[in-house]
Design a protein around this motif. Structure first.
Motif, mmCIF file in Angstrom:
data_model
loop_
_atom_site.group_PDB
_atom_site.id
_atom_site.type_symbol
_atom_site.label_atom_id
_atom_site.label_comp_id
_atom_site.label_asym_id
_atom_site.label_seq_id
_atom_site.Cartn_x
_atom_site.Cartn_y
_atom_site.Cartn_z
ATOM 1 N N SER A 113 0.837 -1.206 0.000
ATOM 2 C CA SER A 113 0.000 0.000 0.000
ATOM 3 C C SER A 113 0.866 1.248 0.000
ATOM 4 C CB SER A 113 -0.919 0.006 1.233
ATOM 5 O OG SER A 113 -0.162 0.250 2.410
ATOM 6 N N ARG A 114 0.223 2.372 -0.178
ATOM 7 C CA ARG A 114 0.945 3.644 -0.246
ATOM 8 C C ARG A 114 1.443 4.108 1.122
ATOM 9 N NH1 ARG A 114 -2.394 7.301 -4.718
ATOM 10 N NH2 ARG A 114 -2.304 5.756 -6.417
ATOM 11 N N VAL A 115 1.048 3.408 2.186
ATOM 12 C CA VAL A 115 1.576 3.728 3.521
ATOM 13 C C VAL A 115 2.700 2.762 3.879
ATOM 14 C CG1 VAL A 115 -0.540 4.804 4.345
ATOM 15 C CG2 VAL A 115 -0.216 2.328 4.625
ATOM 16 N N ASP A 116 3.260 2.112 2.840
ATOM 17 C CA ASP A 116 4.456 1.272 2.966
ATOM 18 C C ASP A 116 4.208 -0.026 3.712
ATOM 19 O OD1 ASP A 116 5.509 3.531 1.816
ATOM 20 O OD2 ASP A 116 6.467 4.242 3.648
ATOM 21 N N ARG A 117 2.957 -0.408 3.896
ATOM 22 C CA ARG A 117 2.644 -1.651 4.592
ATOM 23 C C ARG A 117 1.871 -2.606 3.683
ATOM 24 N NH1 ARG A 117 3.754 -1.991 9.833
ATOM 25 N NH2 ARG A 117 4.314 -0.095 10.970
ATOM 26 N N LEU A 118 1.882 -3.878 4.060
ATOM 27 C CA LEU A 118 1.130 -4.879 3.326
ATOM 28 C C LEU A 118 -0.289 -4.956 3.871
ATOM 29 C CD1 LEU A 118 3.816 -7.721 3.128
ATOM 30 C CD2 LEU A 118 3.286 -5.972 1.428
ATOM 31 N N VAL A 119 -1.256 -4.951 2.954
ATOM 32 C CA VAL A 119 -2.670 -4.999 3.332
ATOM 33 C C VAL A 119 -3.328 -6.175 2.615
ATOM 34 C CG1 VAL A 119 -2.795 -2.525 3.787
ATOM 35 C CG2 VAL A 119 -3.292 -3.387 1.490
ATOM 36 N N PRO A 120 -4.441 -6.712 3.152
ATOM 37 C CA PRO A 120 -5.025 -7.927 2.588
ATOM 38 C C PRO A 120 -5.866 -7.729 1.332
ATOM 39 C CG PRO A 120 -6.227 -7.249 4.550
ATOM 40 C CD PRO A 120 -5.050 -6.334 4.447
ATOM 41 N N LEU B 240 16.874 -0.686 4.072
ATOM 42 C CA LEU B 240 16.352 -0.674 2.708
ATOM 43 C C LEU B 240 14.867 -1.038 2.647
ATOM 44 C CD1 LEU B 240 19.385 -2.303 0.823
ATOM 45 C CD2 LEU B 240 18.893 0.116 1.203
ATOM 46 N N LEU B 241 14.071 -0.341 3.447
ATOM 47 C CA LEU B 241 12.619 -0.490 3.412
ATOM 48 C C LEU B 241 12.086 0.100 2.107
ATOM 49 C CD1 LEU B 241 9.781 -0.961 4.751
ATOM 50 C CD2 LEU B 241 10.001 1.382 5.630
ATOM 51 N N LEU B 242 11.255 -0.663 1.391
ATOM 52 C CA LEU B 242 10.639 -0.153 0.172
ATOM 53 C C LEU B 242 9.447 0.715 0.552
ATOM 54 C CD1 LEU B 242 10.665 -0.189 -2.936
ATOM 55 C CD2 LEU B 242 9.078 -2.121 -2.836
ATOM 56 N N GLY B 243 9.566 2.007 0.296
ATOM 57 C CA GLY B 243 8.493 2.924 0.668
ATOM 58 C C GLY B 243 8.453 4.128 -0.245
ATOM 59 N N LEU B 244 7.378 4.889 -0.130
ATOM 60 C CA LEU B 244 7.215 6.101 -0.934
ATOM 61 C C LEU B 244 8.063 7.233 -0.369
ATOM 62 C CD1 LEU B 244 3.376 6.231 -1.699
ATOM 63 C CD2 LEU B 244 5.224 6.023 -3.376
#
Length: 498
Positions: free
Chosen positions: A200-207, A242-246
């Motif tokens: 998601s755009r908040v850098d977290r995985l959502v269901p 190296l977190l993948l984020g916006l």
């Protein structure tokens, strides 16, 4: 033995192909029967797939030719008509490809200076004045099961489901967490993990897939892509982990990833039910009852010939050495690393370049010491990095539709087939809702069966397979779009990309 650099080859040709979508949402299409090029197709298939041949590339533009899967080139003639054929001069069929900030491409004929455009059906090159009608959206045409490699950090994206994040820190893409499904919907992309969560755009995985999991994609030749939110934010690795984020300030090309098909990794088991593993950094031994990273091998097979290379997690290939020993110290083009593979009901035997078959010696080491193979030389083979399959045939992906009760093989969006291992080479196919594949008396399939059936998988290439159904026939893609199990022989329609 020191590890070798894992990335040492360019992406394969199939990883570099694209579909081009017009302003009207239709695809640039090779029309074999009309001897023309149109833009009327609504989905991406073989006739809508083009290979980019780059002759000169800069930051914001490149000189290219577009080649169809049929081997013919997109050509712009002096009167503005667009057709296909073979270039007559060095510049015939060349276009200046420009990359725009909104992710769109424009293609300008090198000879006439006119732009490639479409009216939603026909394609032509008439205008030298740029407009919205000249904009094309590139869509990568490779299989949707992909890996993302960072050329800046020399590492792969990896989903971490324990914390619901994606890190770009995997040195080798041998785990299922390194594989992602790239869904294309309404001009945007959704990145799905192996456990069916979405970035998601908040850098977290959502269901669930939603507008918050939709990203715009910038595409460049040679397999490079970048994902953004369309509002100034771009995905790139951040921080020491190296977190993948916006973010809005990527440095030195951090936002660019090489997009490639997810490689196939397998485990191999001897008749004594022990995994083949690389020990002491190079020897191969059937000694481990537990699956470790050194028990994993990348399966690299040429679909045109029955030769196989097995690449260990140490970066080297299995090779036949002195005294018929098999050692994991080979290099890609070395002749001693090519083995002939023989399949038998989901198991394999391997034949070395000297003609002898691989077997397990009394001390557990893998040796090329058998002249006539038997059951003791058969190796059980199982996917090591795939909990599910996504199958693509000649007419599209295998999937279900609300309009049909039978499984189809011409879908633009695939279904995931969950794999439940039964025996070596034998799997149960489970649909996304938890039910099983069922087969009818006509050899068609429904995705809501109550009982598990046995399907036998045999690999036909690095990313190609065949499936023997419970009725004894091979799965086949029918031109009508219906998935069938009715073929006694392996034909082109029985080969599935996974």
């Amino acid at each position: 033995m020191a590890e070798v650099d894992w990335i040492h080859r360019h992406p394969k040709a199939e990883d570099l192909r694209v579909g081009l979508i017009s302003w009207a949402g239709t695809y640039l299409t090779f029309e074999a029967y009309k001897s023309s090029v149109t833009a009327s197709a609504k989905s991406l298939g073989r006739r809508q797939t083009w290979e980019l041949l780059v002759s000169n590339e800069h930051e914001s533009q490149a000189v290219i030719r577009l080649k169809s899967l049929q081997g013919l080139y997109l050509l712009c003639e002096a009167d503005g008509t667009v057709c296909y054929g073979r270039p007559r001069t060095s510049h015939h069929g060349c276009f200046l490809l420009r990359f725009h900030r909104n992710g769109k491409w424009t293609l300008q004929c090198i000879i006439s200076g006119r732009y490639l455009e479409s009216d939603g059906e026909d394609v032509f090159c008439n205008s030298r004045v740029l407009s919205a009608y000249h904009m094309w959206t590139p869509r990568p045409a490779l299989h949707v099961h992909v890996i993302l490699y960072s050329p800046i950090y020399h590492s792969y994206a990896r989903a971490d489901h324990t914390v619901g994040r994606i890190w770009v820190d995997a040195a080798i893409p041998c785990l299922e967490e390194c594989g992602f499904l790239l869904h294309f919907q309404d001009g945007c992309y959704h990145l799905e993990t192996s456990t069916h969560h979405f970035l998601s755009r908040v850098d977290r995985l959502v269901p669930q897939r939603s507008s918050q999991t939709a990203f715009h994609m910038q595409v460049r030749p040679r397999g490079l892509v970048a994902l953004s939110d369309g509002e100034g934010g771009t995905l790139y690795p951040q921080g020491s982990h190296l977190l993948l984020g916006l973010g809005s300030a990527p440095m030195k090309g951090e936002e660019w990833f090489v997009l490639q098909h997810f490689p196939t990794w397998v485990s191999l088991k001897s008749k004594s039910r022990r995994f083949l593993s690389v020990i002491y950094d190079a020897e191969v031994c059937a000694a481990s009852e537990r699956l470790t990273q050194m028990s994993l091998f990348q399966y690299e097979c040429d679909s045109e010939t029955p030769t196989l290379q097995l690449r260990s997690a140490n970066g080297y290939y299995l090779a036949q050495r002195r005294h018929r020993a098999i050692i994991a110290d080979g290099h890609p083009m070395e002749s001693d690393t090519f083995f002939r593979v023989h399949w038998n009901c989901g198991k394999i035997t391997l034949q070395s370049p000297n003609g002898r078959f691989l077997g397990i010696a009394s001390d557990g080491l893998l040796m090329a010491n058998v002249t006539i193979p038997g059951p003791n030389e058969e190796l059980g083979i199982r996917f090591a990095n795939r909990p599910f399959l996504v199958l693509r045939g000649r007419y599209g992906y295998v999937g279900s539709s609300s309009d049909h009760d039978l499984l189809k093989c011409n879908m633009d969006q695939p279904d995931c087939i969950q794999l439940l291992p039964c025996r070596q080479g034998i799997y149960h196919f489970q649909a996304q809702g938890g039910s099983f594949w069922s087969i009818t008396s006509f050899g068609t399939f429904r995705p809501w069966g109550k009982f598990a059936l046995n399907f036998c998988i045999e690999l036909q290439g690095s990313s190609l397979l065949t499936v023997l159904a419970p009725n004894g026939f091979y799965l086949r893609a029918d031109r009508s779009g219906t998935l069938l199990a009715d073929s006694e022989e392996i034909t082109k329609e029985c080969i599935w990309e996974f």
